[in-house]
Write a protein that holds these residues in place. Sequence first.
Motif, PDB file in Angstrom:
ATOM      1  N   ASP A  90       0.806  -1.315  -0.008  1.00 48.59           N
ATOM      2  CA  ASP A  90       0.220   0.023  -0.143  1.00 48.59           C
ATOM      3  C   ASP A  90       0.792   1.295   0.169  1.00 48.59           C
ATOM      4  OD1 ASP A  90       0.922  -0.075   2.778  1.00 48.59           O
ATOM      5  OD2 ASP A  90      -1.033   0.517   3.565  1.00 48.59           O
ATOM      6  N   GLY A  91       2.023   1.260   0.288  1.00 49.97           N
ATOM      7  CA  GLY A  91       2.863   2.576   0.113  1.00 49.97           C
ATOM      8  C   GLY A  91       3.357   2.777   1.683  1.00 49.97           C
ATOM      9  N   SER A  92       4.139   3.960   1.598  1.00 50.88           N
ATOM     10  CA  SER A  92       4.653   4.571   2.978  1.00 50.88           C
ATOM     11  C   SER A  92       5.065   5.765   2.633  1.00 50.88           C
ATOM     12  CB  SER A  92       5.806   3.351   3.638  1.00 50.88           C
ATOM     13  OG  SER A  92       7.043   3.426   2.735  1.00 50.88           O
ATOM     14  N   VAL A  93       5.143   6.535   3.799  1.00 51.10           N
ATOM     15  CA  VAL A  93       5.529   7.941   3.853  1.00 51.10           C
ATOM     16  C   VAL A  93       4.508   8.652   2.872  1.00 51.10           C
ATOM     17  CG1 VAL A  93       7.527   9.679   3.482  1.00 51.10           C
ATOM     18  CG2 VAL A  93       8.150   7.352   4.128  1.00 51.10           C
ATOM     19  N   PRO A  94       3.265   8.891   3.321  1.00 48.21           N
ATOM     20  CA  PRO A  94       2.219   9.901   2.761  1.00 48.21           C
ATOM     21  C   PRO A  94       2.608  11.253   3.033  1.00 48.21           C
ATOM     22  CG  PRO A  94       1.379   8.684   4.804  1.00 48.21           C
ATOM     23  CD  PRO A  94       2.751   8.107   4.807  1.00 48.21           C
ATOM     24  N   ASP A  95       3.018  12.074   2.247  1.00 54.19           N
ATOM     25  CA  ASP A  95       3.389  13.402   2.473  1.00 54.19           C
ATOM     26  C   ASP A  95       2.864  14.536   1.688  1.00 54.19           C
ATOM     27  OD1 ASP A  95       4.807  12.678   0.157  1.00 54.19           O
ATOM     28  OD2 ASP A  95       6.691  13.315   0.845  1.00 54.19           O
ATOM     29  N   ALA A 101     -13.025  14.233  -2.674  1.00 52.31           N
ATOM     30  CA  ALA A 101     -13.965  14.539  -3.585  1.00 52.31           C
ATOM     31  C   ALA A 101     -15.270  14.834  -3.114  1.00 52.31           C
ATOM     32  CB  ALA A 101     -14.134  12.961  -4.088  1.00 52.31           C
ATOM     33  N   PRO A 102     -16.113  15.154  -4.049  1.00 51.00           N
ATOM     34  CA  PRO A 102     -17.671  15.559  -3.524  1.00 51.00           C
ATOM     35  C   PRO A 102     -18.367  14.240  -2.687  1.00 51.00           C
ATOM     36  CG  PRO A 102     -17.179  16.363  -5.507  1.00 51.00           C
ATOM     37  CD  PRO A 102     -16.047  15.511  -5.348  1.00 51.00           C
ATOM     38  N   ASP A 103     -18.037  13.022  -2.996  1.00 50.47           N
ATOM     39  CA  ASP A 103     -18.714  11.880  -2.177  1.00 50.47           C
ATOM     40  C   ASP A 103     -17.980  11.678  -1.004  1.00 50.47           C
ATOM     41  OD1 ASP A 103     -16.493  10.698  -2.895  1.00 50.47           O
ATOM     42  OD2 ASP A 103     -17.406   8.970  -4.085  1.00 50.47           O
ATOM     43  N   GLY A 104     -16.971  12.181  -0.700  1.00 48.53           N
ATOM     44  CA  GLY A 104     -16.114  12.155   0.644  1.00 48.53           C
ATOM     45  C   GLY A 104     -15.085  11.379   0.564  1.00 48.53           C
ATOM     46  N   THR A 105     -14.865  10.528  -0.533  1.00 51.43           N
ATOM     47  CA  THR A 105     -13.580   9.819  -0.951  1.00 51.43           C
ATOM     48  C   THR A 105     -12.162  10.770  -0.697  1.00 51.43           C
ATOM     49  OG1 THR A 105     -14.950   8.234  -2.151  1.00 51.43           O
ATOM     50  CG2 THR A 105     -12.545   8.205  -2.516  1.00 51.43           C
ATOM     51  N   LEU A 106     -11.209  10.339  -0.098  1.00 50.41           N
ATOM     52  CA  LEU A 106     -10.095  10.831   0.015  1.00 50.41           C
ATOM     53  C   LEU A 106      -9.139  10.184  -1.027  1.00 50.41           C
ATOM     54  CD1 LEU A 106      -9.881  11.131   3.881  1.00 50.41           C
ATOM     55  CD2 LEU A 106     -10.733  12.778   2.463  1.00 50.41           C
ATOM     56  N   TYR A 107      -8.506  11.095  -1.628  1.00 48.28           N
ATOM     57  CA  TYR A 107      -7.222  10.694  -2.622  1.00 48.28           C
ATOM     58  C   TYR A 107      -5.928  11.282  -2.031  1.00 48.28           C
ATOM     59  CZ  TYR A 107     -11.058   9.363  -5.553  1.00 48.28           C
ATOM     60  OH  TYR A 107     -12.216   8.704  -6.005  1.00 48.28           O
ATOM     61  N   GLY A 108      -4.727  10.161  -2.284  1.00 48.12           N
ATOM     62  CA  GLY A 108      -3.687  10.804  -1.869  1.00 48.12           C
ATOM     63  C   GLY A 108      -2.345   9.937  -2.400  1.00 48.12           C
ATOM     64  N   THR A 109      -1.146  10.123  -2.054  1.00 48.10           N
ATOM     65  CA  THR A 109       0.052   9.480  -2.791  1.00 48.10           C
ATOM     66  C   THR A 109       0.978   9.097  -1.508  1.00 48.10           C
ATOM     67  OG1 THR A 109       1.139  11.711  -2.972  1.00 48.10           O
ATOM     68  CG2 THR A 109      -0.087  10.716  -5.071  1.00 48.10           C
ATOM     69  N   THR A 110       1.944   8.345  -1.851  1.00 47.80           N
ATOM     70  CA  THR A 110       2.889   8.009  -0.773  1.00 47.80           C
ATOM     71  C   THR A 110       4.180   8.286  -1.559  1.00 47.80           C
ATOM     72  OG1 THR A 110       2.889   5.628  -1.478  1.00 47.80           O
ATOM     73  CG2 THR A 110       1.540   6.284   0.226  1.00 47.80           C
ATOM     74  N   PHE A 111       5.266   8.533  -0.844  1.00 50.04           N
ATOM     75  CA  PHE A 111       6.553   8.919  -1.275  1.00 50.04           C
ATOM     76  C   PHE A 111       7.312   7.598  -1.827  1.00 50.04           C
ATOM     77  CE2 PHE A 111      11.124  10.022  -1.076  1.00 50.04           C
ATOM     78  CZ  PHE A 111      11.456  10.787  -1.958  1.00 50.04           C
ATOM     79  N   VAL A 112       7.376   6.591  -1.179  1.00 52.04           N
ATOM     80  CA  VAL A 112       7.683   5.274  -1.416  1.00 52.04           C
ATOM     81  C   VAL A 112       6.873   4.160  -0.851  1.00 52.04           C
ATOM     82  CG1 VAL A 112      10.236   5.935  -1.010  1.00 52.04           C
ATOM     83  CG2 VAL A 112       8.981   4.941   0.879  1.00 52.04           C
ATOM     84  N   GLY A 113       7.220   2.804  -1.015  1.00 55.76           N
ATOM     85  CA  GLY A 113       6.387   1.898  -0.608  1.00 55.76           C
ATOM     86  C   GLY A 113       5.524   1.722  -2.155  1.00 55.76           C
ATOM     87  N   GLY A 114       4.634   0.681  -1.747  1.00 59.45           N
ATOM     88  CA  GLY A 114       3.892   0.270  -3.133  1.00 59.45           C
ATOM     89  C   GLY A 114       4.516  -1.145  -3.600  1.00 59.45           C
ATOM     90  N   ALA A 115       3.996  -1.530  -4.743  1.00 53.74           N
ATOM     91  CA  ALA A 115       4.536  -2.833  -5.368  1.00 53.74           C
ATOM     92  C   ALA A 115       5.842  -2.858  -5.752  1.00 53.74           C
ATOM     93  CB  ALA A 115       3.719  -3.223  -6.460  1.00 53.74           C
ATOM     94  N   ALA A 116       6.400  -1.870  -6.064  1.00 52.54           N
ATOM     95  CA  ALA A 116       7.699  -1.703  -6.365  1.00 52.54           C
ATOM     96  C   ALA A 116       8.659  -0.988  -5.508  1.00 52.54           C
ATOM     97  CB  ALA A 116       8.000  -1.234  -8.047  1.00 52.54           C
TER      98      ALA A 116
END
Length: 160
Positions: A90-95, A101-116
Amino acid sequence: MLSTFLLPLVSAQAERVRPPKLTVLHHFKAAKDGGQPSAALTPDGAGGFYTTAEFGGPQDLGVAIRLTPPDTLPGKWSLKLLHGFTGAPDGSVPDTTLIAAPDGTLYGTTFVGGAADNGSVFSLTPPVAPATRWKFKILHSFTSAGEGERLQGQLLLTDD
C-alpha cells in the motif's frame, strides 16, 4: 498555511493587522498516532480536518488521520486513524495533502512503498455505517519504468 492575511491600503497607508492566535489541535506521539505531519489540512465539511503523517502508525510507515473538534470549546480535539501504511503493497511516507472528492472519498500519494517501492496513489472511501472502517484501495503503484517514481507533487481533482 491555514489563513491568508490581506493588508488593505487606505490612502496609500497600510493598516496594521494582528496575526490570529494559533491553537494547537493535537500533539502527535510519533509511533502511536503519527509523526512528522507535513501535509496541509483538508477540511472535512463538519469542522474537522483530514491529514497525513509521514511516520507512525502500526508499522511506523505513516498514517492517514481525521481530527475532529470538541463538542464545546475549549476542549480537546480527537484523532481517528483512517489507515496505517505498511510499505508493500500500500505504500509508505504519505507526505502530500489529501484531496476530498464531493462523495467524501479521499485521494493521496505515498513517496515510497507500493508494489515496486516507488510510491503509490490511493483512495480512502468513508464507511457506510458509522461503526465500520474506511476502505483503503491502491489505485496505482509506480514501477519507475518510464512512468515516474517517488512522487512529491500534489494530486488534482477534476470533473472527468
